[in-house]
Design a protein around this motif. Sequence first.
Motif, mmCIF file in Angstrom:
data_model
loop_
_atom_site.group_PDB
_atom_site.id
_atom_site.type_symbol
_atom_site.label_atom_id
_atom_site.label_comp_id
_atom_site.label_asym_id
_atom_site.label_seq_id
_atom_site.Cartn_x
_atom_site.Cartn_y
_atom_site.Cartn_z
ATOM 1 N N TYR A 139 0.803 -1.215 0.000
ATOM 2 C CA TYR A 139 0.000 0.000 0.000
ATOM 3 C C TYR A 139 0.839 1.271 0.000
ATOM 4 C CZ TYR A 139 -4.052 -3.017 0.847
ATOM 5 O OH TYR A 139 -5.039 -3.975 0.736
ATOM 6 N N ALA A 143 1.721 1.885 -3.526
ATOM 7 C CA ALA A 143 0.536 2.339 -4.262
ATOM 8 C C ALA A 143 0.260 3.815 -4.006
ATOM 9 C CB ALA A 143 -0.681 1.500 -3.872
ATOM 10 N N MET A 149 0.121 6.875 -6.708
ATOM 11 C CA MET A 149 -0.977 7.834 -6.818
ATOM 12 C C MET A 149 -0.456 9.268 -6.883
ATOM 13 S SD MET A 149 -3.914 6.369 -7.055
ATOM 14 C CE MET A 149 -3.023 5.279 -8.161
ATOM 15 N N LEU A 161 -1.758 -0.980 -10.442
ATOM 16 C CA LEU A 161 -2.727 -0.740 -9.364
ATOM 17 C C LEU A 161 -3.611 -1.939 -9.017
ATOM 18 C CD1 LEU A 161 -3.832 2.952 -10.006
ATOM 19 C CD2 LEU A 161 -2.267 2.053 -8.274
ATOM 20 N N GLY A 181 -2.847 -1.636 -5.342
ATOM 21 C CA GLY A 181 -3.711 -0.535 -4.950
ATOM 22 C C GLY A 181 -4.711 -0.865 -3.855
ATOM 23 N N HIS A 224 -8.290 3.942 -4.000
ATOM 24 C CA HIS A 224 -7.650 4.428 -5.219
ATOM 25 C C HIS A 224 -8.575 4.325 -6.430
ATOM 26 C CE1 HIS A 224 -3.602 3.388 -3.134
ATOM 27 N NE2 HIS A 224 -3.952 4.630 -2.885
ATOM 28 N N MET A 274 -9.207 -4.065 -9.535
ATOM 29 C CA MET A 274 -8.754 -3.381 -8.328
ATOM 30 C C MET A 274 -9.494 -3.883 -7.087
ATOM 31 S SD MET A 274 -8.064 0.552 -9.515
ATOM 32 C CE MET A 274 -7.440 0.947 -7.884
#
Length: 603
Positions: free
Chosen positions: A457, A460, A464, A486, A490, A494, A522
Amino acid sequence: MAPAILSRGICLRVKASTRPRPPFASLVQRCNARRESSNSSYSPQGLGPGSARWYPWRVGAGWDSTPVVADGTRYRSRDRLAWILRANRAYASAIDFRSLQTFARGFAGGSRSGTISASQVSRWETGQSRISAEVFARYEEMLGLQPALLSSLAHALLRYSGSRVGATALEKAQVLSEDDVHDRLDILLDLLLSNAHMSGSTWDELSYHLITHPSIFLPRGVWVAMTERLLSEVIIAEGIAWFQRFEALSRIMGHPRGQQAAIAACVALANDPTNQVFMEPLSVLDCTRHRDANGHIKSQLINPTNSQALRGALLATVRKVRDHHFDDSDLTYLFDILVQHVSDESSHLSARPLASEILRMMPAEVTSHRSRALERALRDDRVLSQVLRSGRIAQAHVTAATVNRVCAAAIGSMSGDLPTVKLESVLAALVDEMLHSPISDIRLMAAQTIAATPFRYPVADGLMLELSNRETVASPVLGTAILGALPFVGRAKHRLIVERLALHGRLPTDIANAAVWAYAHMEGRGRTTFWQQALTAHLAASRSTPSRLADQTLSGLIYGLGVENRRDILAPISNDPRYPVAARKAAVWWLGISQHRRASART
């Protein structure tokens, strides 16, 4: 005692069981009895030019063969697996386990018997000692990780970096007797043939027993039923369930009898224009040298079913060239085909760099006299030229700033001590591969490796931040690479950013297309309002500005709805004349997947 069965340098003895059998007549026993009565031996048929010899399946055979190269430093598969163990323990939620001594004292129990020392843990986590399947399982138990998270990734990494088809590279400490193997196969095949639910761990066990006992005979009909069902679950599975099924299919691709049924199932699905998933049934053919698999990949390169099929065939070609599945005449012929794909500006954004990378991998004697044609194809394209020179979509010194920003953001948000130099350097190499390799399989492996650690995370979140940069969104190559990562690293939150990118700019765009396809896989579930807004916007774009990209994006939306099993939205689309015929057929295909098969594939 039953006669020995000989096959090209391998000798396995199948003996009759002396243990009382259950009331259910053993399918394995009947098949072996029929085989022994015929007194026949067998050998694999149709092996390609690189397989004059059939190698026996030996546990651990793939360890460290053909290391994957990261930028600057060579991190072998065992280095990556060691990094996964250390990263998970060093940032464990149970703070006591961050100590080597405390972790070693608590290691006995569960999937692992016997005590170990702190130095043994250190050897595992530095790649100095081989890691068995039971070690991965015990790490999962002690650190509270999802079962099979580490072991399934380890199987995939070792398979992709190795070249021995079907080899299972992770040792299992508990070796079953021959009678026990037959009993387990009896139960597993009964589940298969009765159409009962088959979990990912069940497929893993079944394929493991079959590939490590290749002398066990099964009728062709059983192989056909097995591979067709397995493939039908691979293309709709997610996460660990997908990992386990894909590795099971890869093992069967290496079985002397099962491979023909597996190849046939993949070929049939890839040739079916109504099918909606092409990447897996084609890319999995990279692990076999069988002439039927080689021939089908060449056919798809010449006349692909669609853009998905072309990318799947290109992915398979990467390992086929690397592992010498094609002879010189094949490579000479494919060179011209690949140059055509590099020259096709209307193809999918990832297809041209991938074709360029395959050209770079080809032997010099195949490509030297054709350099002029290639130069014309690469003229005025920096990305493709860079791929051909270095195997990267951009120069390392140009991409270093992006990699450093993502890693710094991730490391800065981690609780506990600062990472060691090795932890940090491997993380940087993985982020670099995830964003800048022209081979999507390598990008996928890097993303999944990060996703199996506490860095998931935080990385991720760093990605972003990059997507919030206008320059990143304006760069289709980097932007699509970030979006492609992602689904593995992700968070559910997100999704909102990806939703905005899916509707951003004058549609269709490469970024919007990548966002749509990423959204399907996702974490979490898509909002109904987004699906409706996206369908309206991209349907209008495809009608006002017809193009291959517009069709791909609309297909991505239908694909995402199918993955999420949104029958409430798919059903109206299947009968709505405003949608293209291809979109309506796609909706019908997804609606046709039984709920029973979906439920089985998600376990």
